[in-house]
Design an enzyme around this catalytic site. Structure first.
Site, PDB file in Angstrom:
ATOM      1  N   CYS A  17      73.162 -27.407  63.091  1.00 20.81           N
ATOM      2  CA  CYS A  17      72.363 -27.838  64.242  1.00 20.81           C
ATOM      3  C   CYS A  17      72.920 -27.145  65.476  1.00 20.81           C
ATOM      4  CB  CYS A  17      72.345 -29.360  64.370  1.00 20.81           C
ATOM      5  SG  CYS A  17      73.968 -30.108  64.647  1.00 20.81           S
ATOM      6  N   ARG A  23      73.271 -34.130  64.339  1.00 15.79           N
ATOM      7  CA  ARG A  23      72.435 -34.009  63.143  1.00 15.79           C
ATOM      8  C   ARG A  23      73.150 -33.415  61.934  1.00 15.79           C
ATOM      9  NH1 ARG A  23      67.974 -30.687  66.228  1.00 15.79           N
ATOM     10  NH2 ARG A  23      69.896 -30.062  67.280  1.00 15.79           N
ATOM     11  N   ASP A 135      66.419 -33.374  68.069  1.00 13.54           N
ATOM     12  CA  ASP A 135      67.748 -33.522  68.662  1.00 13.54           C
ATOM     13  C   ASP A 135      67.862 -34.898  69.315  1.00 13.54           C
ATOM     14  OD1 ASP A 135      70.047 -33.348  70.107  1.00 13.54           O
ATOM     15  OD2 ASP A 135      69.575 -31.438  71.066  1.00 13.54           O
TER      16      ASP A 135
HETATM   17  P1  4NP Z   1      73.254 -31.785  67.598  1.00 13.32           P
HETATM   18  O1  4NP Z   1      73.019 -32.497  69.030  1.00 13.32           O
HETATM   19  O2  4NP Z   1      72.767 -30.368  67.743  1.00 13.32           O
HETATM   20  O3  4NP Z   1      72.422 -32.587  66.655  1.00 13.32           O
HETATM   21  O4  4NP Z   1      74.748 -31.864  67.333  1.00 13.32           O
HETATM   22  C1  4NP Z   1      73.493 -31.973  70.240  1.00 13.32           C
HETATM   23  C2  4NP Z   1      74.807 -32.127  70.584  1.00 13.32           C
HETATM   24  C3  4NP Z   1      75.273 -31.623  71.803  1.00 13.32           C
HETATM   25  C4  4NP Z   1      74.400 -30.961  72.641  1.00 13.32           C
HETATM   26  C5  4NP Z   1      73.086 -30.798  72.280  1.00 13.32           C
HETATM   27  C6  4NP Z   1      72.618 -31.301  71.066  1.00 13.32           C
HETATM   28  N1  4NP Z   1      74.859 -30.478  73.904  1.00 13.32           N
HETATM   29  O5  4NP Z   1      74.038 -29.971  74.661  1.00 13.32           O
HETATM   30  O6  4NP Z   1      76.071 -30.570  74.183  1.00 13.32           O
END
Ligand code: 4NP
Length: 206
Positions: A17, A23, A135
């Site tokens: 992800c 995720r 997300d």
């Molecule tokens: P992930 O969610 O891609 O599902 O781990 C996110 C975690 C952090 C960030 C964005 C999405 N961020 O912008 O820091």
């Protein structure tokens, strides 16, 4: 009756992800729990990574850990960034959304490696309305619950079972055994190995 595994090696799956704190570590954790519950963990190598390295070394987001824990999943992965070598080290790279797909594709060493990249929702059976795993980072609790709903739908799918290439050979020919999911097939194969015949009924743990 002979049990065969076409691959004879572990299936190596990397979930990807953006941040690797919501995720993909949850996907890894849910999948790990499922294969452990079925006693087939030896047949898989599971990991996760993020295309953005800003959270490297972090545990999964506390909201994700708490939602996962309520469903019985312990998430202990430490975030890391996706790297080109992952194309050599894994059989399947399963991404959560289109942005992940583009970012991961850009790092492919050669065009042929793109065959290893899949969208997570390709494996969903009960959520046709979702073309990506959304997300949850800027969402509320429902966002995390939705992610877990999608993950639990995906990890047992028939396509992952196909990847694993397991089957049964009876008197030299394949038997047409249709398991509903990977775990059913592995349980069936385990029972066959214990001397049960092909009449053995296998029920899904879902
Ligand atoms: P992930 O969610 O891609 O599902 O781990 C996110 C975690 C952090 C960030 C964005 C999405 N961020 O912008 O820091």
């Amino acid at each position: 009756m002979e049990v065969y595994n076409l691959r004879n090696t572990k299936e190596k799956i990397l979930f990807v992800c953006l941040g690797n704190i919501c995720r993909s570590p949850a996907a890894e954790g849910v999948m790990r729990a499922m294969v452990e519950r079925a006693g087939v963990e030896e047949q898989f190598e599971l990991d996760s990574a993020g295309t953005y390295g800003g959270h490297a070394g972090d545990l999964p987001d506390s909201r994700m850990r708490s939602a996962a824990s309520a469903r019985g999943y312990l998430l202990t992965h430490r975030a890391r960034r996706f790297r080109e070598d992952d194309y050599y080290d894994f059989d399947r790279i399963i991404v959560m959304d289109d942005r992940n797909y583009e970012d991961v594709s850009r790092l492919a060493p050669e065009r042929k490696y793109l065959q290893k990249v899949y969208r997570f929702v390709e494996f969903c059976r009960h959520h046709p309305q979702w073309s990506y795993v959304p997300d949850p980072y800027y969402e509320g609790r429902e966002g995390f619950e939705l992610v877990l709903d999608l993950l639990e739908d995906v990890v047992l799918s028939v396509r992952l079972m196909d990847f694993h290439g397991m089957g049964l050979l009876v008197d030299g020919s394949d038997i047409d055994f249709r398991a509903e999911c990977l775990i059913c097939l592995c349980k069936y194969v385990a029972l066959a190995g214990l001397g049960f015949d092909s009449e053995v009924e296998v029920s899904c743990i879902m």
